[in-house]
Enzyme design. Sequence first.
Site, PDB file in Angstrom:
ATOM      1  CB  SER A   1      -8.625   1.169   5.415  1.00  0.00           C
ATOM      2  OG  SER A   1      -9.325   2.360   5.175  1.00  0.00           O
TER       3      SER A   1
ATOM      4  CE  LYS B   1      -3.898   2.143   2.494  1.00  0.00           C
ATOM      5  NZ  LYS B   1      -4.853   2.019   3.640  1.00  0.00           N
TER       6      LYS B   1
ATOM      7  CB  SER C   1      -8.159   4.017   2.509  1.00  0.00           C
ATOM      8  OG  SER C   1      -7.356   3.419   3.504  1.00  0.00           O
TER       9      SER C   1
HETATM   10  N1  GLN Z   1     -13.364   4.765   5.718  1.00  0.00           N
HETATM   11  C1  GLN Z   1     -12.813   5.253   6.944  1.00  0.00           C
HETATM   12  C2  GLN Z   1     -12.394   6.699   6.772  1.00  0.00           C
HETATM   13  O1  GLN Z   1     -12.655   7.228   5.763  1.00  0.00           O
HETATM   14  C3  GLN Z   1     -11.668   4.395   7.389  1.00  0.00           C
HETATM   15  C4  GLN Z   1     -10.439   4.599   6.611  1.00  0.00           C
HETATM   16  C5  GLN Z   1      -9.282   3.790   7.103  1.00  0.00           C
HETATM   17  O2  GLN Z   1      -9.448   2.784   7.792  1.00  0.00           O
HETATM   18  N2  GLN Z   1      -8.090   4.241   6.762  1.00  0.00           N
HETATM   19  O3  GLN Z   1     -11.814   7.295   7.618  1.00  0.00           O
END
Ligand code: GLN
Length: 484
Positions: free
Chosen positions: A176, A76, A152
Site C-alpha cells: 500500500s 494517511k 490503499s
Molecule cells: N492491496 C492489499 C490488500 O488489499 C494490500 C493493502 C495494504 O498494503 N494495506 O490487502
Amino acid sequence: MINASLKQLSQALAARQISSVELSTLFLDRIERLNPTLNAFVTVDREKSLLMARAADARIAAGTAGPLTGIPIAQKDIFCAEGWTTTCGSKMLANFVSPYDATVIHKMHAEAGLVSLGKTNMDEFAMGSSNETSFFGPVRNPWDSSRVPGGSSGGSAAAVAARLAPAATGTDTGGSIRQPAALCNLTGLKPTYGVVSRYGMIAFASSLDQAGPMAASAEDCALLLNTMVGFDERDSTSLDRPVEDYTAGLDKPLNGLRIGLPKEFFGEGCDAEVMAAVRAAIAEYEKLGATTVEVSLPNSHLSVPAYYVIAPAEASSNLSRFDGARYGYRAPDYANLEQMYEKTRAQGFGAEVKRRIMIGAYVLSHGYYDAYYLQAQRIRRLIADDFVAAFKQCDVIMGPTSPSTAFKLGEKAADPVQMYLSDIYTIAVNLAGLPGMSVPCGFVGGLPVGLQLIGNYFAEGQLLNVAHRYQQATDWHQRRAVIA
Ligand code: GLN
C-alpha cells in the site's frame, strides 16, 4: 515552493524566505482548489494546521527547529491524531475524533515540528489496491482522472503527485505504499517490519503493517524516515536498535553493487511495456557500475494466496473491536445487545471489509485452521527463506512494483481476485518483513511506472542510496502531472 524538495523547503524556512504559515497556506489553498476533483483528503482543518504552523514558526525564531520543522505534510487517515477525525476510510469511524496521537504522528508533529495539512483518503481499513473501497469515495489519479491512484494509500499518493502536499505518510501491509507510489510517479518506502512503531496506527494485519514515507524523491523519503523511526515500548513488535541517519549514505557510488533479478518477477504476468521500462532502469544501474545476477524466489507465486489467508485472519481479529459499544458507529435501532452488534457491523463495514472478516474467521475456525492458517504460515516461512538464499548472491533485488500502470476506476472493482493480483510483486516483501521501495522509472502511454527495490533486513539506508543515485542520473521522478 509547490514543487520544491524537502531540503529546499527546509533551507527556505531556515533562511526566512518564507514562514511555515505562508508555506502551509500555499498548500491549503491548493487543496481547497483541487481536492474537490481528486478527493485525496478526507479531512482538512485550516485552523488546526495554521496553529501548528505558527508553533513551528516560533520554534524557527527561537532557534530550536529541527531540519523539517515548519514543513507541511499529509497524513494517511489510518494514524490517530489527537483532536483530528480519524476515519480509516470507514463509515465505522466516520465521526471518530482521536483522543491521542499515534507514535508516528507524535514524532512527526510534536518532535520534528512538521505541520499536518490534513488526513488523506484510503481504502477502508487499508484493504484494497485502488482506493475504491473507501467510504468517502474513490480518489482520482492526478495523471489521468479516469484512473485509480492505487491503494490503499491512494489519497496520500494523489496528494503528493498533485502537489497538494510536499510529502505524505503511508502504510504498507501488502504493497500500500509501493503500489500507489508506482501508479502516481512517487518514491515510497516500506521499512523493515518493526522499525516504525505501529502504536496508534489502526491495525489491519499486525504482523505485516508498517508505516513509511511517500514523497517525490529518495532524499525526501530519507529525511522523512528519520523523523518516523525508533523504538517504542508501546508497540510490542517495535525493535530496539540504534537509530540511523538515513540521509548519511545517499551519495555512495554504486560500483560493484550486485542486483538480483528474480526470474519469477521477469516472467509472465507483467505488462510488456512496464517490463521494458523496468529493464531500461536496470540497464541504467549497470551504467552506474552495478552488476546483475539472476536469482530465484521459488515460492513467490504462493505469496498472494498465503497473504489472503494471513491478512484476513489477523484483520478478523483486529476488527472485532468495532462493535458499537465503545466508540465509532452504532446502529440507530436495535432490540437487544446482540442485534446492536449485528446491525452496527452490518451497516458500519463495507463489502470488502466484510469479505476479509468472513475469510479470516473461516480460516481460523476449528477444522480449517490447520488446512489454511497453519499452512499459510508455513508458506510464509518458505518465502522468507527464499529471500535469505537470494541475498547470499546479491545486495538488492529489483523488479516491477506493479504488473500494470494505473487502471481505470471500476475496472477491477467487481473482481476481487483481479484486484488482489495487483500486489503480486509487493506482498512477498511484507510476508518476509523486508524493506522495499518503489522508484519512478518511466512512462507507458503517459502513465508512470515504478521500479521496485527490495533490500535485506535493515537495509533502508542502502535502498535509499541505490534509489538516490538513480535519481541523480535520471529525471523520471521530477516529471509532474499536469492538473487543470
Ligand atoms: N492491496 C492489499 C490488500 O488489499 C494490500 C493493502 C495494504 O498494503 N494495506 O490487502
